[in-house]
Design a protein around this motif. Structure first.
Motif, PDB file in Angstrom:
ATOM      1  N   LEU A 183       0.832  -1.205   0.000  1.00 16.29           N
ATOM      2  CA  LEU A 183       0.000   0.000   0.000  1.00 16.29           C
ATOM      3  C   LEU A 183       0.870   1.260   0.000  1.00 16.29           C
ATOM      4  CD1 LEU A 183      -2.929  -1.057   2.376  1.00 16.29           C
ATOM      5  CD2 LEU A 183      -2.926  -0.940  -0.113  1.00 16.29           C
ATOM      6  N   GLN A 184       1.990   1.185   0.670  1.00 16.19           N
ATOM      7  CA  GLN A 184       2.917   2.320   0.660  1.00 16.19           C
ATOM      8  C   GLN A 184       3.507   2.515  -0.740  1.00 16.19           C
ATOM      9  OE1 GLN A 184       3.362   4.537   3.233  1.00 16.19           O
ATOM     10  NE2 GLN A 184       4.323   5.664   1.541  1.00 16.19           N
ATOM     11  N   GLU A 185       3.840   1.411  -1.398  1.00 14.36           N
ATOM     12  CA  GLU A 185       4.352   1.504  -2.779  1.00 14.36           C
ATOM     13  C   GLU A 185       3.310   2.164  -3.688  1.00 14.36           C
ATOM     14  OE1 GLU A 185       7.054  -2.562  -2.554  1.00 14.36           O
ATOM     15  OE2 GLU A 185       5.411  -2.466  -4.008  1.00 14.36           O
ATOM     16  N   ASP A 186       2.045   1.798  -3.469  1.00 13.95           N
ATOM     17  CA  ASP A 186       0.971   2.401  -4.278  1.00 13.95           C
ATOM     18  C   ASP A 186       0.890   3.902  -4.044  1.00 13.95           C
ATOM     19  OD1 ASP A 186       0.415  -0.144  -5.083  1.00 13.95           O
ATOM     20  OD2 ASP A 186      -1.420  -0.364  -3.900  1.00 13.95           O
ATOM     21  N   GLN A 187       1.080   4.292  -2.793  1.00 15.67           N
ATOM     22  CA  GLN A 187       1.067   5.733  -2.481  1.00 15.67           C
ATOM     23  C   GLN A 187       2.249   6.417  -3.158  1.00 15.67           C
ATOM     24  OE1 GLN A 187      -0.828   7.687   0.018  1.00 15.67           O
ATOM     25  NE2 GLN A 187      -2.381   6.097  -0.151  1.00 15.67           N
ATOM     26  N   ASP A 188       3.420   5.805  -2.990  1.00 17.66           N
ATOM     27  CA  ASP A 188       4.635   6.415  -3.553  1.00 17.66           C
ATOM     28  C   ASP A 188       4.556   6.498  -5.079  1.00 17.66           C
ATOM     29  OD1 ASP A 188       5.495   6.527  -0.964  1.00 17.66           O
ATOM     30  OD2 ASP A 188       6.833   4.780  -1.112  1.00 17.66           O
ATOM     31  N   GLY A 189       4.024   5.436  -5.684  1.00 12.42           N
ATOM     32  CA  GLY A 189       3.944   5.391  -7.149  1.00 12.42           C
ATOM     33  C   GLY A 189       2.709   6.091  -7.690  1.00 12.42           C
ATOM     34  N   ARG A 190       1.910   6.661  -6.804  1.00 14.99           N
ATOM     35  CA  ARG A 190       0.681   7.386  -7.174  1.00 14.99           C
ATOM     36  C   ARG A 190      -0.284   6.534  -7.996  1.00 14.99           C
ATOM     37  NH1 ARG A 190       1.310  12.369  -5.401  1.00 14.99           N
ATOM     38  NH2 ARG A 190       3.389  13.254  -5.249  1.00 14.99           N
ATOM     39  N   THR A 191      -0.323   5.242  -7.694  1.00 14.64           N
ATOM     40  CA  THR A 191      -1.298   4.387  -8.391  1.00 14.64           C
ATOM     41  C   THR A 191      -2.598   4.287  -7.598  1.00 14.64           C
ATOM     42  OG1 THR A 191      -0.255   2.456  -7.378  1.00 14.64           O
ATOM     43  CG2 THR A 191       0.391   2.982  -9.639  1.00 14.64           C
ATOM     44  N   ALA A 192      -2.558   4.616  -6.305  1.00 18.02           N
ATOM     45  CA  ALA A 192      -3.760   4.582  -5.474  1.00 18.02           C
ATOM     46  C   ALA A 192      -4.657   5.765  -5.848  1.00 18.02           C
ATOM     47  CB  ALA A 192      -3.361   4.670  -4.006  1.00 18.02           C
ATOM     48  N   PRO A 193      -5.963   5.691  -5.507  1.00 18.20           N
ATOM     49  CA  PRO A 193      -6.818   6.860  -5.765  1.00 18.20           C
ATOM     50  C   PRO A 193      -6.233   8.103  -5.096  1.00 18.20           C
ATOM     51  CG  PRO A 193      -8.154   4.984  -5.076  1.00 18.20           C
ATOM     52  CD  PRO A 193      -6.723   4.580  -4.910  1.00 18.20           C
ATOM     53  N   GLN A 194      -6.429   9.240  -5.737  1.00 16.85           N
ATOM     54  CA  GLN A 194      -5.825  10.494  -5.276  1.00 16.85           C
ATOM     55  C   GLN A 194      -6.144  10.816  -3.816  1.00 16.85           C
ATOM     56  OE1 GLN A 194      -7.073  13.713  -7.698  1.00 16.85           O
ATOM     57  NE2 GLN A 194      -5.002  14.067  -8.496  1.00 16.85           N
TER      58      GLN A 194
END
Ligand SMILES: Nc1ncnc2c1ncn2[C@@H]1O[C@H](COP(=O)(O)OS(=O)(=O)O)[C@@H](OP(=O)(O)O)[C@H]1O
Length: 216
Positions: A183-194
């Protein structure tokens, strides 16, 4: 499976919210639901029967013993299959990194809002983040997340002993860590919803001294 039955246009437009509950609390809730209904719909090992065993400690202890025979030290397809085949939804459902990966195969990550159950309260900032994700902002907080399915009944078990909590925690911790990392990787890579905020670590499930767990 859900995605397979969706026309592509719908699949690309759909927005999902994954509410992740601390896995031991989820397991206790499942146990109580099965006791309430008298039906072990979680499948898997018929020996670990919530409706027949006398307590959560007996039910979860049974699963912990089976898990111990599986040598499940890695998160690969074989390990995941082994856990599911031997335990059904028991324990396996709380290994959220497995299920998140499945959802990701069918839906863009930016269409799946992942949040902690601890932030379900309408006064929480999370409610605003979700409303924005769903394009429903501003929204009426009084209709937000009504409590459903709590099944209060006399034999509902509310507390668990520290012995079983610790055994379960030892199993879930590595899976939780994989989840936090992803989930942190998703945040860092901006793949998670804004508007999805960083996912907080689960709070350690409370426990009572051995021999004193109780029903309501
Ligand atoms: N709005 C809201 N806020 C906080 N908690 C809530 C809310 N709605 C439902 N619940 C709790 O969720 C549990 C029921 O989950 P499910 O509806 O997934 O049940 S089921 O497993 O599908 O039968 C059940 O938890 P337990 O009481 O611990 O079993 C419900 O009390």
């Amino acid at each position: 499976m859900v995605a397979r039955f969706m026309p592509t246009g719908v699949r690309n437009a759909v927005k999902l919210i994954a509410v992740l509950r601390e896995p031991i609390a989820r397991e206790l809730s499942l146990f109580n639901h099965e006791r309430w209904s008298g039906f072990d719909w979680s499948g898997g090992s018929s020996t670990c029967s919530a409706s027949k065993l006398p307590s959560f400690e007996a039910y979860a202890g049974c699963q912990v013993a089976i898990y111990g025979t599986l040598n499940a030290t890695q998160n690969d397809d074989d390990t995941q299959r082994k856990i599911y085949q031997n335990l059904g939804f028991g324990l396996w459902k709380g290994m959220y990194i497995i299920h998140l990966a499945t959802w990701r195969r069918s839906f863009d990550r930016n269409r799946v809002f992942v949040m902690s159950y601890d932030n379900l309260k309408p006064e929480d900032k999370m409610a605003t983040d979700i409303a924005k994700f769903l394009d429903l902002y501003p929204f009426n907080r009084s209709v937000w997340f009504p409590v459903r399915n709590d099944h209060t009944f006399a034999a509902k078990q509310r507390t668990i002993t520290c012995a079983i909590r610790d055994d379960l925690q030892a199993i879930f911790q590595p899976w939780n860590d994989l989840l936090y990392k992803k989930l942190q990787e998703d945040q860092d890579g901006r793949t998670a919803p804004q508007t999805e905020p960083p996912f907080p670590d689960f709070r350690l499930h409370p426990c009572v001294p051995n021999g004193s767990s109780s029903s309501s």
